[in-house]
Scaffold this motif. Structure first.
Motif, PDB file in Angstrom:
ATOM      1  N   VAL A   1      10.356   3.727   2.955  1.00  0.00           N
ATOM      2  CA  VAL A   1      11.295   4.462   2.453  1.00  0.00           C
ATOM      3  C   VAL A   1      11.712   5.742   3.042  1.00  0.00           C
ATOM      4  CG1 VAL A   1      11.399   6.227   0.341  1.00  0.00           C
ATOM      5  CG2 VAL A   1      10.218   4.084  -0.145  1.00  0.00           C
ATOM      6  N   LEU A   2      10.969   6.300   4.042  1.00  0.00           N
ATOM      7  CA  LEU A   2      11.398   7.269   4.887  1.00  0.00           C
ATOM      8  C   LEU A   2      12.445   6.465   5.979  1.00  0.00           C
ATOM      9  CD1 LEU A   2       8.276   9.407   5.107  1.00  0.00           C
ATOM     10  CD2 LEU A   2      10.289  10.025   4.009  1.00  0.00           C
TER      11      LEU A   2
ATOM     12  N   LEU B   1      17.694   5.870   8.143  1.00  0.00           N
ATOM     13  CA  LEU B   1      18.953   5.130   8.575  1.00  0.00           C
ATOM     14  C   LEU B   1      20.132   5.257   7.718  1.00  0.00           C
ATOM     15  CD1 LEU B   1      17.052   1.597   9.004  1.00  0.00           C
ATOM     16  CD2 LEU B   1      18.017   2.948  10.698  1.00  0.00           C
ATOM     17  N   ALA B   2      19.764   5.443   6.462  1.00  0.00           N
ATOM     18  CA  ALA B   2      21.056   5.500   5.405  1.00  0.00           C
ATOM     19  C   ALA B   2      21.824   6.960   5.793  1.00  0.00           C
ATOM     20  CB  ALA B   2      20.543   5.797   4.041  1.00  0.00           C
ATOM     21  N   VAL B   3      20.957   8.020   6.247  1.00  0.00           N
ATOM     22  CA  VAL B   3      21.783   9.278   6.505  1.00  0.00           C
ATOM     23  C   VAL B   3      22.483   9.098   8.002  1.00  0.00           C
ATOM     24  CG1 VAL B   3      21.101  11.774   7.336  1.00  0.00           C
ATOM     25  CG2 VAL B   3      20.040  10.673   5.508  1.00  0.00           C
TER      26      VAL B   3
ATOM     27  N   ARG C   1       1.020  -1.163  -0.161  1.00  0.00           N
ATOM     28  CA  ARG C   1       0.192  -0.015  -0.033  1.00  0.00           C
ATOM     29  C   ARG C   1       0.671   1.276  -0.142  1.00  0.00           C
ATOM     30  NH1 ARG C   1      -4.253  -0.467   4.571  1.00  0.00           N
ATOM     31  NH2 ARG C   1      -4.757   1.747   3.605  1.00  0.00           N
ATOM     32  N   PRO C   2       0.345   2.486  -0.707  1.00  0.00           N
ATOM     33  CA  PRO C   2       1.408   3.530  -0.629  1.00  0.00           C
ATOM     34  C   PRO C   2       1.782   4.073   0.674  1.00  0.00           C
ATOM     35  CG  PRO C   2      -0.819   3.841  -2.279  1.00  0.00           C
ATOM     36  CD  PRO C   2      -0.839   2.504  -1.508  1.00  0.00           C
ATOM     37  N   THR C   3       0.885   4.120   1.734  1.00  0.00           N
ATOM     38  CA  THR C   3       1.387   4.589   2.936  1.00  0.00           C
ATOM     39  C   THR C   3       2.349   3.667   3.487  1.00  0.00           C
ATOM     40  OG1 THR C   3      -0.534   3.345   3.990  1.00  0.00           O
ATOM     41  CG2 THR C   3      -0.926   5.752   3.525  1.00  0.00           C
ATOM     42  N   ALA C   4       2.163   2.435   3.498  1.00  0.00           N
ATOM     43  CA  ALA C   4       3.395   1.420   3.998  1.00  0.00           C
ATOM     44  C   ALA C   4       4.624   1.712   3.274  1.00  0.00           C
ATOM     45  CB  ALA C   4       2.766  -0.026   3.883  1.00  0.00           C
ATOM     46  N   LEU C   5       4.490   1.923   1.901  1.00  0.00           N
ATOM     47  CA  LEU C   5       5.734   1.931   0.979  1.00  0.00           C
ATOM     48  C   LEU C   5       6.430   3.525   1.319  1.00  0.00           C
ATOM     49  CD1 LEU C   5       4.862   0.598  -2.275  1.00  0.00           C
ATOM     50  CD2 LEU C   5       6.273  -0.435  -0.860  1.00  0.00           C
TER      51      LEU C   5
END
Length: 290
Positions: A21-22, A27-29, A13-17
């Protein structure tokens, strides 16, 4: 309000995706900043990471300065903290978990305070130790035992919580079997529950000590020395620690002291990583699967 993800394909679902992503971006930052900081410190301090760092005393010139008193002071303070805190924390956790009446209001109040104290900023414990020593009439507060007292207050709630979690991980059948064979509650705790909890207790204690090892704020509140040209030799001796020494050198204008601070930071980081590795090895080696 609908859940973020539900059903067989709820994760698409868009909200889960968007949330996923956020999360990965955050985590990457964070990981990128951490790696950049570590690499920068290693590159800046590699020229000063020599035997002189371990054998020489602080000096007015970075070419002659070392961190020997800070290393020995850290050993004295953390060793004293461990002696003061680990037995008391384990004893308190055993009482709260195995013997105390969990329905009594006083025990519930103690449990609530222990959980809250684990999240209190470290400088508050320095102020608390300062007030206690002042009330006791101690004039010279920049001594090993005073620093160990502040750090003990800092990590005591952590050790109590970790020990209680380790005790809870032991199945109730172990206790019931011991009691059924005629052992007293204390014998059950001493010979069955505590030995089975050693991996969790050891891991929690080492991680708590590693937190204390990297603390400077409580010790600075107590007036810990930032320039020490002698080796600490007892509980009533003056001292400095690695975080305080780093704090002192980073405030100097010379680039040489900044490089020394970076090298000392690498040493501190290596010790903290080693303590965490030991905690993981103990947990993996002795942890039991019930």
């Amino acid at each position: 309000m609908r859940p973020i993800a539900s059903g067989r394909n709820g994760e698409y679902r868009p909200t889960a995706l968007a949330f996923l992503v956020l999360l990965w971006i955050a985590l990457a930052v964070a990981f990128g900043v951490l790696v950049t900081l570590i690499v920068t410190i290693i590159v800046e301090g590699q020229g000063q990471f020599t035997a002189r760092l371990f054998t020489e005393y602080p000096a007015s010139s970075p070419e002659r300065a070392g961190a020997r008193p800070a290393i020995l002071g850290s050993v004295w303070v953390i060793g004293t903290t461990a002696v003061l805190t680990i037995p008391l924390g384990i004893a308190a956790a055993v009482h709260l978990e195995e013997f105390a009446d969990k329905k009594h209001w006083l025990n519930r109040l103690v449990e609530l305070n222990v959980q809250n104290l684990a999240a209190v900023p470290s400088i508050v414990y320095g102020l608390l130790a300062l007030a206690f020593l002042t009330m006791m009439g101690v004039r010279d507060k920049n001594i090993v035992i005073a620093g160990a007292l502040a750090l003990s207050l800092l990590i005591l709630p952590v050790i109590i919580i970790a020990t209680r979690e380790a005790l809870r991980s032991v199945p109730a059948e172990i206790r019931q079997g011991s009691l059924a064979l005629g052992a007293t509650p204390w014998q059950t705790v001493w010979r069955q529950t505590l030995p089975a909890s050693v991996p969790g207790i050891s891991t929690g204690a080492i991680l708590a000590l590693s937190r204390a090892f990297g603390e400077a704020a409580p010790l600075l509140v107590l007036g810990a020395l930032v320039f020490v040209s002698f080796d600490p030799n007892g509980l009533l001796s003056g001292y400095t620690t690695l975080p305080i020494q780093i704090f002192n050198w980073t405030g100097r204008p010379q680039d040489g002291f900044h490089q020394l601070a970076a090298a000392t930071s690498v040493l501190l980081l290596v010790v903290l990583i080693a303590m965490n590795i030991v905690a993981i090895l103990i947990r993996n080696r002795f942890q039991k699967r019930w």
